[in-house]
Scaffold this active site. Structure first.
Site, PDB file in Angstrom:
ATOM      1  N   GLN A  47      22.179  -6.825  18.209  1.00 33.11           N
ATOM      2  CA  GLN A  47      22.681  -8.136  17.927  1.00 33.11           C
ATOM      3  C   GLN A  47      24.227  -7.809  18.123  1.00 33.11           C
ATOM      4  O   GLN A  47      24.820  -6.763  17.693  1.00 33.11           O
ATOM      5  CB  GLN A  47      22.446  -8.736  16.383  1.00 33.11           C
ATOM      6  CG  GLN A  47      21.011  -9.509  16.421  1.00 33.11           C
ATOM      7  CD  GLN A  47      19.939  -8.320  15.993  1.00 33.11           C
ATOM      8  OE1 GLN A  47      20.175  -7.450  15.582  1.00 33.11           O
ATOM      9  NE2 GLN A  47      18.910  -9.059  16.257  1.00 33.11           N
ATOM     10  N   ASN A  65      21.851 -12.509  19.362  1.00 35.01           N
ATOM     11  CA  ASN A  65      20.843 -11.760  19.817  1.00 35.01           C
ATOM     12  C   ASN A  65      21.071 -11.330  21.222  1.00 35.01           C
ATOM     13  O   ASN A  65      21.903 -11.657  21.954  1.00 35.01           O
ATOM     14  CB  ASN A  65      19.483 -12.419  19.982  1.00 35.01           C
ATOM     15  CG  ASN A  65      18.706 -12.357  18.477  1.00 35.01           C
ATOM     16  OD1 ASN A  65      18.905 -11.435  17.579  1.00 35.01           O
ATOM     17  ND2 ASN A  65      17.865 -13.344  18.419  1.00 35.01           N
ATOM     18  N   CYS A  74      20.764 -12.533   9.808  1.00 35.86           N
ATOM     19  CA  CYS A  74      20.146 -11.118  10.200  1.00 35.86           C
ATOM     20  C   CYS A  74      20.447 -10.045   9.053  1.00 35.86           C
ATOM     21  O   CYS A  74      21.545  -9.910   8.687  1.00 35.86           O
ATOM     22  CB  CYS A  74      20.803 -10.447  11.359  1.00 35.86           C
ATOM     23  SG  CYS A  74      20.575  -8.828  11.928  1.00 35.86           S
ATOM     24  N   ASN A  76      19.684  -7.111   8.494  1.00 33.85           N
ATOM     25  CA  ASN A  76      20.080  -5.707   8.504  1.00 33.85           C
ATOM     26  C   ASN A  76      21.614  -5.680   8.729  1.00 33.85           C
ATOM     27  O   ASN A  76      22.221  -4.741   8.348  1.00 33.85           O
ATOM     28  CB  ASN A  76      19.386  -5.030   9.751  1.00 33.85           C
ATOM     29  CG  ASN A  76      18.080  -4.570   9.493  1.00 33.85           C
ATOM     30  OD1 ASN A  76      17.892  -4.015   8.253  1.00 33.85           O
ATOM     31  ND2 ASN A  76      17.132  -4.752  10.176  1.00 33.85           N
ATOM     32  N   HIS A 151      10.165 -17.299  10.321  1.00 35.84           N
ATOM     33  CA  HIS A 151       9.141 -16.181  10.356  1.00 35.84           C
ATOM     34  C   HIS A 151       7.851 -16.552  10.312  1.00 35.84           C
ATOM     35  O   HIS A 151       7.559 -17.364   9.286  1.00 35.84           O
ATOM     36  CB  HIS A 151       9.467 -15.058   9.364  1.00 35.84           C
ATOM     37  CG  HIS A 151      10.899 -14.301   9.536  1.00 35.84           C
ATOM     38  ND1 HIS A 151      10.785 -13.300  10.303  1.00 35.84           N
ATOM     39  CD2 HIS A 151      11.948 -14.532   9.387  1.00 35.84           C
ATOM     40  CE1 HIS A 151      12.133 -12.724  10.561  1.00 35.84           C
ATOM     41  NE2 HIS A 151      12.758 -13.611   9.897  1.00 35.84           N
ATOM     42  N   GLU A 199      11.063  -9.815  17.329  1.00 38.25           N
ATOM     43  CA  GLU A 199      12.287 -10.626  17.268  1.00 38.25           C
ATOM     44  C   GLU A 199      12.441 -11.841  17.934  1.00 38.25           C
ATOM     45  O   GLU A 199      12.413 -11.150  19.317  1.00 38.25           O
ATOM     46  CB  GLU A 199      13.652  -9.928  16.546  1.00 38.25           C
ATOM     47  CG  GLU A 199      13.410  -9.339  15.435  1.00 38.25           C
ATOM     48  CD  GLU A 199      15.245  -8.736  14.943  1.00 38.25           C
ATOM     49  OE1 GLU A 199      15.850  -9.781  15.085  1.00 38.25           O
ATOM     50  OE2 GLU A 199      15.207  -7.705  14.720  1.00 38.25           O
ATOM     51  N   ARG A 200      12.646 -12.745  18.015  1.00 40.37           N
ATOM     52  CA  ARG A 200      12.806 -13.884  18.951  1.00 40.37           C
ATOM     53  C   ARG A 200      14.351 -13.679  19.669  1.00 40.37           C
ATOM     54  O   ARG A 200      15.118 -13.279  18.500  1.00 40.37           O
ATOM     55  CB  ARG A 200      12.820 -15.516  18.280  1.00 40.37           C
ATOM     56  CG  ARG A 200      13.935 -15.675  17.263  1.00 40.37           C
ATOM     57  CD  ARG A 200      14.056 -17.140  16.935  1.00 40.37           C
ATOM     58  NE  ARG A 200      15.123 -17.130  15.858  1.00 40.37           N
ATOM     59  CZ  ARG A 200      15.617 -18.457  15.314  1.00 40.37           C
ATOM     60  NH1 ARG A 200      15.187 -19.632  15.907  1.00 40.37           N
ATOM     61  NH2 ARG A 200      16.584 -18.224  14.494  1.00 40.37           N
ATOM     62  N   CYS A 208      13.701  -5.154  10.790  1.00 34.31           N
ATOM     63  CA  CYS A 208      14.149  -6.577  10.622  1.00 34.31           C
ATOM     64  C   CYS A 208      14.560  -7.061   9.314  1.00 34.31           C
ATOM     65  O   CYS A 208      13.430  -7.077   8.537  1.00 34.31           O
ATOM     66  CB  CYS A 208      13.407  -7.554  11.497  1.00 34.31           C
ATOM     67  SG  CYS A 208      13.761  -9.286  11.305  1.00 34.31           S
ATOM     68  N   THR A 210      15.205  -9.632   7.811  1.00 38.33           N
ATOM     69  CA  THR A 210      14.932 -11.054   7.343  1.00 38.33           C
ATOM     70  C   THR A 210      13.362 -11.045   7.566  1.00 38.33           C
ATOM     71  O   THR A 210      12.716 -11.583   6.690  1.00 38.33           O
ATOM     72  CB  THR A 210      15.608 -12.227   8.264  1.00 38.33           C
ATOM     73  OG1 THR A 210      15.267 -11.943   9.675  1.00 38.33           O
ATOM     74  CG2 THR A 210      17.129 -12.488   7.990  1.00 38.33           C
ATOM     75  N   GLY A 211      12.870 -10.277   8.300  1.00 32.90           N
ATOM     76  CA  GLY A 211      11.177 -10.169   8.393  1.00 32.90           C
ATOM     77  C   GLY A 211      10.952  -9.409   7.351  1.00 32.90           C
ATOM     78  O   GLY A 211       9.688  -9.865   6.846  1.00 32.90           O
TER      79      GLY A 211
END
Length: 268
Positions: A47, A65, A74, A76, A151, A199-200, A208, A210-211
């Site tokens: 990113q 991205n 994001c 991270n 997600h 990740e899209r 990830c 947020t994942g």
């Protein structure tokens, strides 16, 4: 125009950070973000992060991205930016304001309240987002959670056994998800979560944030785990805390790798 950058990563999920909070930069286009992210002819990253002033918060963070598309959040990168900033801050993102607090070797990030309504994910039509009545081959009945970005979380017996590189793209772009979707596959062992993420706009990633947040929230909602919970990704481990009705708090490491400069017009 010679432009400074900072290369950072959170658990191997890597970023090029452009700090325009004091010196304005030219507009960032999709083509520019793609060129910077290219690992052969650019600087190389998952990113591109652009920091700039904010009228309402300490500063603004934009996230692009590697395919050039701008996204809302994001986790991270948020930890990396907290480390770079060096003090607690409230940051404007396209997914809403988040609160950062640097800690030894990393940061805690208040990601705000997760959203579960079908039109907040968003989905193409109404359905139960805690146990969605849909499937893609062996992946079935996911949860859907929006933690600044969308997600879908599949709980499986063995996350490593899932052919995520093959299934991820088709789920990401399924018409059910009008803004595309991040695809998470997770298994739970001894109260901890093992997670892999497609990740899209970026593909398979070592981590990830947020994942990890979305997966922890989904697992807590299903009573699979209790808060706080450790989420292990290929790049390392994050700790996620959440109680129903409260904000999600993510804690984990971040690292500055190196600094450099580039000629803006080489990538414009």
């Amino acid at each position: 125009m010679r432009t400074p950058f900072i290369k950072m990563h959170g658990l191997g999920n890597d970023f090029v950070v452009l700090d325009a909070r004091e010196a304005e930069l030219p507009p960032v286009s999709e083509r520019f973000a793609r060129a910077i992210a290219d690992r052969r002819s650019g600087i190389g990253c998952d990113q591109l992060i652009v920091l700039s002033p904010s009228d309402e918060h300490d500063f603004r963070m934009r996230i692009f991205n590697s395919d050039g598309g701008e996204v809302e959040a994001c986790g991270n990168a948020s930890r990396a930016v907290a480390l770079l900033h060096g003090a607690p801050a409230t940051v404007e993102t396209a997914g809403g304001a988040i609160a950062l607090e640097p800690k030894d070797g990393g940061a805690s990030v208040d990601m705000g309240k997760p959203r579960f309504d079908w039109d907040a994910i968003p989905l193409a039509y109404a359905m139960d987002t805690q146990m969605m009545p849909v499937s893609w081959e062996e992946l079935e009945n996911p949860s859907a959670v929006n933690v600044g970005n969308p997600h879908a979380i599949f709980f499986v017996e063995d996350a490593q056994a899932v052919e995520l590189e093959r299934l991820g793209p088709s789920i990401e772009t399924d018409p059910l998800f009008p803004e595309r979707i991040n695809v998470n596959v997770a298994d739970i062992q001894l109260g901890k979560i093992n997670l892999r993420v497609w990740e899209r706009g970026a593909g398979l990633t070592r981590a990830c944030g947020t994942g990890a947040c979305a997966t922890a929230v989904a697992a807590i909602r299903r009573n699979y785990v209790k808060s706080p919970v450790e989420v292990s990704l290929p790049g390392g481990t994050l700790t996620i805390a959440w109680e129903p009705g409260s904000n999600v708090v993510m804690t984990g490491p971040a690292t500055e790798a190196f600094r450099g400069t580039f000629e803006w017009d080489d990538f414009a």
